[in-house]
Write an enzyme that holds these catalytic residues in place. Sequence first.
Site, short mmCIF file in Angstrom:
data_model
loop_
_atom_site.label_atom_id
_atom_site.label_comp_id
_atom_site.label_asym_id
_atom_site.label_seq_id
_atom_site.Cartn_x
_atom_site.Cartn_y
_atom_site.Cartn_z
N GLU A 91 -1.68 17.34 -5.75
CA GLU A 91 -0.73 17.33 -6.86
C GLU A 91 -1.12 16.35 -7.94
O GLU A 91 -1.76 15.34 -7.69
CB GLU A 91 0.67 16.96 -6.34
CG GLU A 91 1.25 18.04 -5.49
CD GLU A 91 2.67 17.73 -5.08
OE1 GLU A 91 3.34 18.65 -4.60
OE2 GLU A 91 3.11 16.59 -5.25
N CYS A 104 -0.63 11.00 -13.19
CA CYS A 104 -0.90 10.46 -11.86
C CYS A 104 -1.85 11.43 -11.15
O CYS A 104 -1.52 12.59 -10.93
CB CYS A 104 0.43 10.34 -11.11
SG CYS A 104 0.24 9.69 -9.47
N CYS A 111 -5.49 11.45 3.39
CA CYS A 111 -5.97 10.07 3.36
C CYS A 111 -6.14 9.60 4.79
O CYS A 111 -5.32 9.91 5.65
CB CYS A 111 -4.97 9.17 2.63
SG CYS A 111 -5.53 7.44 2.51
N CYS A 115 -1.19 4.60 6.30
CA CYS A 115 -0.07 3.68 6.08
C CYS A 115 1.20 4.35 6.64
O CYS A 115 1.42 5.54 6.44
CB CYS A 115 0.09 3.37 4.59
SG CYS A 115 -1.40 2.60 3.92
N CYS A 118 3.81 6.44 4.42
CA CYS A 118 3.24 7.30 3.39
C CYS A 118 3.06 8.72 3.92
O CYS A 118 2.42 8.93 4.95
CB CYS A 118 1.89 6.74 2.94
SG CYS A 118 1.00 7.83 1.81
N GLY A 170 -4.42 10.22 -1.70
CA GLY A 170 -5.72 9.67 -1.33
C GLY A 170 -5.94 8.22 -1.73
O GLY A 170 -5.19 7.66 -2.51
N GLU A 171 -6.97 7.63 -1.13
CA GLU A 171 -7.36 6.26 -1.45
C GLU A 171 -8.59 6.33 -2.36
O GLU A 171 -9.70 6.67 -1.90
CB GLU A 171 -7.67 5.51 -0.14
CG GLU A 171 -8.42 4.20 -0.29
CD GLU A 171 -7.79 3.19 -1.26
OE1 GLU A 171 -6.57 2.92 -1.16
OE2 GLU A 171 -8.52 2.70 -2.13
N SER A 202 -5.36 2.42 -8.01
CA SER A 202 -4.48 1.80 -7.02
C SER A 202 -5.17 1.84 -5.67
O SER A 202 -5.61 2.90 -5.22
CB SER A 202 -3.16 2.58 -6.96
OG SER A 202 -2.35 2.08 -5.91
N SER A 224 -1.83 -2.35 -3.36
CA SER A 224 -0.64 -2.05 -2.57
C SER A 224 -0.45 -3.10 -1.49
O SER A 224 -1.12 -3.07 -0.47
CB SER A 224 -0.80 -0.66 -1.93
OG SER A 224 -0.84 0.33 -2.93
N LEU A 225 0.46 -4.01 -1.72
CA LEU A 225 0.64 -5.12 -0.77
C LEU A 225 1.62 -4.75 0.35
O LEU A 225 1.26 -4.77 1.52
CB LEU A 225 1.19 -6.34 -1.50
CG LEU A 225 0.20 -7.35 -2.06
CD1 LEU A 225 0.94 -8.56 -2.61
CD2 LEU A 225 -0.79 -7.80 -0.99
N HIS A 226 2.87 -4.54 0.00
CA HIS A 226 3.91 -4.04 0.90
C HIS A 226 4.36 -5.03 1.98
O HIS A 226 5.29 -4.72 2.74
CB HIS A 226 3.52 -2.72 1.56
CG HIS A 226 3.03 -1.69 0.61
ND1 HIS A 226 3.57 -1.50 -0.64
CD2 HIS A 226 2.02 -0.79 0.70
CE1 HIS A 226 2.93 -0.53 -1.27
NE2 HIS A 226 1.98 -0.09 -0.49
N ASN A 301 10.42 6.20 -1.01
CA ASN A 301 10.76 7.59 -1.32
C ASN A 301 10.77 8.38 0.00
O ASN A 301 9.72 8.60 0.59
CB ASN A 301 9.70 8.13 -2.29
CG ASN A 301 10.11 9.46 -2.87
OD1 ASN A 301 11.26 9.87 -2.76
ND2 ASN A 301 9.16 10.13 -3.48
N CYS A 344 5.70 9.63 -8.08
CA CYS A 344 4.28 9.31 -7.98
C CYS A 344 4.02 8.49 -6.71
O CYS A 344 4.81 7.66 -6.32
CB CYS A 344 3.96 8.51 -9.22
SG CYS A 344 2.25 8.32 -9.56
N1 SAH Z 1 -4.06 5.02 -1.69
C1 SAH Z 1 -3.70 4.24 -2.83
C2 SAH Z 1 -3.12 5.05 -3.97
C3 SAH Z 1 -2.17 6.18 -3.67
S1 SAH Z 1 -0.58 5.78 -3.17
C4 SAH Z 1 -2.76 3.13 -2.44
O1 SAH Z 1 -2.27 3.13 -1.32
O2 SAH Z 1 -2.57 2.23 -3.26
C5 SAH Z 1 0.20 5.07 -4.60
C6 SAH Z 1 1.34 4.11 -4.25
O3 SAH Z 1 2.45 4.82 -3.67
C7 SAH Z 1 0.92 3.06 -3.24
O4 SAH Z 1 1.41 1.79 -3.59
C8 SAH Z 1 1.60 3.57 -1.99
O5 SAH Z 1 1.79 2.56 -1.05
C9 SAH Z 1 2.90 4.13 -2.52
N2 SAH Z 1 3.62 4.98 -1.57
C10 SAH Z 1 3.11 5.67 -0.54
N3 SAH Z 1 4.10 6.30 0.14
C11 SAH Z 1 5.24 6.02 -0.49
C12 SAH Z 1 6.62 6.36 -0.26
N4 SAH Z 1 6.98 7.16 0.73
N5 SAH Z 1 7.55 5.85 -1.10
C13 SAH Z 1 7.19 5.06 -2.13
N6 SAH Z 1 5.92 4.71 -2.39
C14 SAH Z 1 4.95 5.17 -1.58
FE1 SF4 Z 2 -3.60 6.39 1.91
FE2 SF4 Z 2 -2.42 5.01 -0.10
FE3 SF4 Z 2 -0.97 6.61 1.54
FE4 SF4 Z 2 -2.00 4.33 2.48
S1 SF4 Z 2 -0.43 4.54 0.86
S2 SF4 Z 2 -2.05 6.32 3.53
S3 SF4 Z 2 -3.94 4.24 1.39
S4 SF4 Z 2 -2.54 7.26 0.11
#
Ligand code: SAH
Ligand code: SF4
Length: 367
Positions: A91, A104, A111, A115, A118, A170-171, A202, A224-226, A301, A344
């Site tokens: 997408e 985006c 991926c 995570c 995700c 994807g990463e 990202s 992406s710290l989290h 989300n 996004c």
């Molecule tokens: N792989 C890369 C870029 C794609 S994800 C990364 O992880 O940075 C883009 C952003 O969306 C990242 O910060 C990711 O952690 C966040 N993300 C992933 N799943 C999500 C969700 N369910 N709700 C909100 N943000 C999410």
């Molecule tokens: Fe891959 Fe980014 Fe999702 Fe982590 S948050 S699984 S690195 S797309």
Amino acid sequence: MPQNLLDFDLPGLTAWFGELGEKPFRARQVYRWIHQEGVSDFAQMTDIAKSLREKLQQQAVVQAPAIKFLHGSADGTRKWLFDVGVGNGIETVFIPEDDRGTLCVSSQVGCALECSFCSTGRQGFNRNLSVAEIVGQLWVAQHALKAEANRTTGETAERPVSNVVMMGMGEPLANFDNVVTALGIMLDDHAYGLSRRRVTVSTSGLVPAMDRLAERCPVALAVSLHAPNDALRDRLVPINRKYPLAELMAACRRYLVHAPRDFITFEYVLLAGVNDQPAHARALAELARDVPCKFNLIPFNPFPDAGYEKPGGEAMRVFREILQGAGYVVTTRRTRGDDIDAACGQLAGQVADRSGRVIKRLHREAA
Ligand code: SAH
Ligand code: SF4
């Protein structure tokens, strides 16, 4: 197989033209037709000699991924689902704002980094996208949006897409070479001419690739710290076990040496009761102290069977205020295009594993 010209940056196209016995300025002309005019039919490239047009017709194509569907939202958000073969979808989302239009873009089908919050990570990894598939998302969006604006206003729209964020599926740094070539095309004045600060990669924190990106193409970086500590981040972002926070923070500082006057954007998905407590915010403020940065707080989300919930407004407010009180600039991601499920970073197409089996199908409309 004809050569897909969307796979080439300008040096690559010039080299390929060289093999055809064609001069570099011809490559530049064709490259501009493709990326600036959105033309895929060589017959329409009117200032190119007929003999070359015929040669290109025989040996080349300009082929973006096929559009499965396009969805528009009342607030101007657009979402494309592209077919990338064997039942796989990716997408691309366009989010218009007053002063910019952000696209985006996805970098992989699925991926591998898993995570835990995700939906892409839950679907597993299928393959890297090619340069043509990455740039093709911008090519399709830019020219479709231009045509749409021309139809509605009667004026020639300049560049509907002014910003690109590699925050789709994807990463990006795990598909390094293709992503860097695609970034080069996005920045090239003969193509999209986006400024370095308007293109954001990202990453979940692939430290060695962050260093290579700094050298090759220091675009804006979002990390992406989290989580503010290794124990929690190990659980949420498993790549942390390989590149823990101290190494990641050091890599962020090194990155900024190559991108002076820039800052890192730290993304932080807030998961109710998991990482959204005041103590987490205070630890985060401490962790990022030596890195010029801002924070982007993203409410989780939800998706089916996620096992996480988004935080309440009060928890988010307190979290934000602690960071602001410590002197940080904090943005909270607005949810846009909710009615088309276009948040996004939460892009769920459908991903088949290498054997072609569809692992999970989370996409409402695709079902
Ligand atoms: N792989 C890369 C870029 C794609 S994800 C990364 O992880 O940075 C883009 C952003 O969306 C990242 O910060 C990711 O952690 C966040 N993300 C992933 N799943 C999500 C969700 N369910 N709700 C909100 N943000 C999410
Ligand atoms: Fe891959 Fe980014 Fe999702 Fe982590 S948050 S699984 S690195 S797309």
